[in-house]
Write a protein that holds these residues in place. Structure first.
Motif, PDB file in Angstrom:
ATOM      1  N   ILE A   1      14.376  -8.499  43.540  1.00  0.00           N
ATOM      2  CA  ILE A   1      15.471  -9.311  42.980  1.00  0.00           C
ATOM      3  C   ILE A   1      15.458 -10.706  43.597  1.00  0.00           C
ATOM      4  O   ILE A   1      15.606 -11.707  42.915  1.00  0.00           O
ATOM      5  N   ARG A   2      15.276 -10.755  44.918  1.00  0.00           N
ATOM      6  CA  ARG A   2      15.238 -12.055  45.594  1.00  0.00           C
ATOM      7  C   ARG A   2      14.101 -12.914  45.048  1.00  0.00           C
ATOM      8  O   ARG A   2      14.246 -14.127  44.865  1.00  0.00           O
ATOM      9  N   SER A   3      12.960 -12.272  44.772  1.00  0.00           N
ATOM     10  CA  SER A   3      11.800 -12.992  44.252  1.00  0.00           C
ATOM     11  C   SER A   3      12.092 -13.562  42.856  1.00  0.00           C
ATOM     12  O   SER A   3      11.794 -14.722  42.577  1.00  0.00           O
ATOM     13  N   VAL A   4      12.695 -12.727  41.997  1.00  0.00           N
ATOM     14  CA  VAL A   4      13.021 -13.174  40.640  1.00  0.00           C
ATOM     15  C   VAL A   4      14.049 -14.297  40.677  1.00  0.00           C
ATOM     16  O   VAL A   4      13.960 -15.273  39.922  1.00  0.00           O
TER      17      VAL A   4
ATOM     18  N   LEU B   1      15.624 -16.456  45.894  1.00  0.00           N
ATOM     19  CA  LEU B   1      16.596 -16.520  46.980  1.00  0.00           C
ATOM     20  C   LEU B   1      15.937 -16.139  48.303  1.00  0.00           C
ATOM     21  O   LEU B   1      15.160 -15.179  48.363  1.00  0.00           O
ATOM     22  N   SER B   2      16.254 -16.877  49.341  1.00  0.00           N
ATOM     23  CA  SER B   2      15.791 -16.507  50.680  1.00  0.00           C
ATOM     24  C   SER B   2      16.616 -15.327  51.167  1.00  0.00           C
ATOM     25  O   SER B   2      17.665 -14.990  50.596  1.00  0.00           O
ATOM     26  N   GLN B   3      16.149 -14.676  52.251  1.00  0.00           N
ATOM     27  CA  GLN B   3      16.924 -13.580  52.820  1.00  0.00           C
ATOM     28  C   GLN B   3      18.317 -14.058  53.241  1.00  0.00           C
ATOM     29  O   GLN B   3      19.315 -13.380  53.018  1.00  0.00           O
ATOM     30  N   GLN B   4      18.379 -15.254  53.814  1.00  0.00           N
ATOM     31  CA  GLN B   4      19.658 -15.789  54.277  1.00  0.00           C
ATOM     32  C   GLN B   4      20.612 -16.016  53.115  1.00  0.00           C
ATOM     33  O   GLN B   4      21.784 -15.642  53.166  1.00  0.00           O
TER      34      GLN B   4
ATOM     35  N   ALA C   1      21.744 -12.674  51.668  1.00  0.00           N
ATOM     36  CA  ALA C   1      22.673 -12.007  52.586  1.00  0.00           C
ATOM     37  C   ALA C   1      24.062 -12.626  52.502  1.00  0.00           C
ATOM     38  O   ALA C   1      25.077 -11.912  52.508  1.00  0.00           O
ATOM     39  N   GLU C   2      24.126 -13.949  52.403  1.00  0.00           N
ATOM     40  CA  GLU C   2      25.425 -14.631  52.348  1.00  0.00           C
ATOM     41  C   GLU C   2      26.201 -14.295  51.082  1.00  0.00           C
ATOM     42  O   GLU C   2      27.435 -14.316  51.083  1.00  0.00           O
ATOM     43  N   LEU C   3      25.487 -13.973  50.015  1.00  0.00           N
ATOM     44  CA  LEU C   3      26.155 -13.589  48.767  1.00  0.00           C
ATOM     45  C   LEU C   3      27.019 -12.350  48.950  1.00  0.00           C
ATOM     46  O   LEU C   3      28.059 -12.194  48.294  1.00  0.00           O
TER      47      LEU C   3
ATOM     48  N   GLY D   1      19.513 -10.164  59.464  1.00  0.00           N
ATOM     49  CA  GLY D   1      18.787  -9.067  60.092  1.00  0.00           C
ATOM     50  C   GLY D   1      19.078  -7.738  59.417  1.00  0.00           C
ATOM     51  O   GLY D   1      18.190  -6.889  59.288  1.00  0.00           O
ATOM     52  N   THR D   2      20.315  -7.554  58.986  1.00  0.00           N
ATOM     53  CA  THR D   2      20.685  -6.315  58.294  1.00  0.00           C
ATOM     54  C   THR D   2      19.942  -6.201  56.979  1.00  0.00           C
ATOM     55  O   THR D   2      19.410  -5.136  56.635  1.00  0.00           O
ATOM     56  N   LEU D   3      19.880  -7.336  56.234  1.00  0.00           N
ATOM     57  CA  LEU D   3      19.168  -7.338  54.961  1.00  0.00           C
ATOM     58  C   LEU D   3      17.683  -7.055  55.182  1.00  0.00           C
ATOM     59  O   LEU D   3      17.056  -6.294  54.428  1.00  0.00           O
ATOM     60  N   GLY D   4      17.104  -7.647  56.239  1.00  0.00           N
ATOM     61  CA  GLY D   4      15.700  -7.402  56.557  1.00  0.00           C
ATOM     62  C   GLY D   4      15.437  -5.922  56.837  1.00  0.00           C
ATOM     63  O   GLY D   4      14.401  -5.373  56.432  1.00  0.00           O
ATOM     64  N   ALA D   5      16.389  -5.281  57.507  1.00  0.00           N
ATOM     65  CA  ALA D   5      16.243  -3.856  57.814  1.00  0.00           C
ATOM     66  C   ALA D   5      16.279  -3.024  56.532  1.00  0.00           C
ATOM     67  O   ALA D   5      15.539  -2.045  56.397  1.00  0.00           O
TER      68      ALA D   5
END
Length: 251
Positions: free
Chosen positions: A11-14, A17-20, A23-25, A31-35
């Motif tokens: 979804i992030r790729s489509v 969006l960066s992980q940050q 995550a803010e959304l 770090g939680t999203l990365g896990a």
């Protein structure tokens, strides 16, 4: 183990969006999203529901199968970029009269269901206006290799009956009469409509205003063939010559 991590990475790729940003959304830590994405941790049910709802993705799909890019793009919601949505909103669908449906159009021009089944052109025009496309099928509006020829396409804007007399004489219009579709130059005198062709061997058509079922003022033309290269230059030279004559007459 669910497919949640792989799917939110997709979804992030489509969505680019960066992980940050992702995550803010959803009020998550990066770090939680990365896990989640690496499968080291499983999200709370509240987080799953929030993400699924935001992107209009069924929870079962989000958890139990690896979603492809094509499938993600089919979901409604916020997966499509704002630019893509804007482009869709700008294009109007214009029903087009062609040789195969022209006879039926004379019978069902005022039937909504018939209009919906007509082939359409999609153009970036004002969707609030009512347009009709028409494929030229004769030489009536041609003269000396100029004008309109078969397979050219014209786009007309609907003219309400009360506005007929406000049209300029010589306006190019598509008129629906009882038993014919007519693409001609319009001239109105009293309660009569005179429709004139460009071709010198075609007689004009005269009808009463009451006999006109529909009228469309032509505002766009798409040529099936390229005009002769010298045609535009010839017209410009003729225009300049006339302007010079006007200047000389004033001297």
């Amino acid at each position: 183990m669910s497919f949640f991590g792989k799917n939110i990475r997709k979804i992030r790729s489509v969505k680019s969006l960066s992980q940050q940003a992702f995550a803010e959304l959803f009020d998550l830590k990066r770090g939680t999203l990365g896990a989640y994405e690496e499968g080291r941790s499983e999200p709370r049910i509240e987080t799953i529901i929030m993400i699924a709802k935001h992107f209009s993705i069924p929870i079962d799909d989000l958890l139990t199968q690896e979603l492809t890019v094509n499938k993600l793009l089919k979901f409604k919601g916020n997966l499509a970029s704002e630019d893509q949505e804007l482009v869709k909103e700008q294009f109007a669908k214009i029903p087009c009269i062609i040789r195969n449906n022209s006879r039926d159009y004379l019978l069902y021009y005022n039937k909504e269901e018939f209009i919906k089944r007509m082939p359409c052109l999609c153009l970036p025009l004002n969707r609030e206006n009512n347009y009709r496309g028409y494929t030229v099928d004769n030489l009536e509006m041609s003269s000396n290799d100029k004008g309109l020829f078969p397979k050219d396409v014209v786009i007309g804007e609907y003219v309400p009956q009360k506005e007929y007399k406000n049209l300029d004489n010589g306006s190019l219009v598509l008129v629906v009469l009882k038993d014919m579709l007519v693409l001609r130059r319009l001239y109105i005198t009293n309660a009569k409509v005179v429709l004139r062709a460009e071709h010198k061997n075609i007689e004009e058509i005269t009808a009463t205003l009451k006999e006109v079922k529909e009228m469309w003022r032509i505002c766009y033309v798409f040529y099936h063939r390229l005009p002769p290269i010298g045609e535009a230059l010839e017209d410009k030279l003729l225009y300049l010559e006339r302007e010079m004559e006007k200047i000389r007459s004033k001297m």
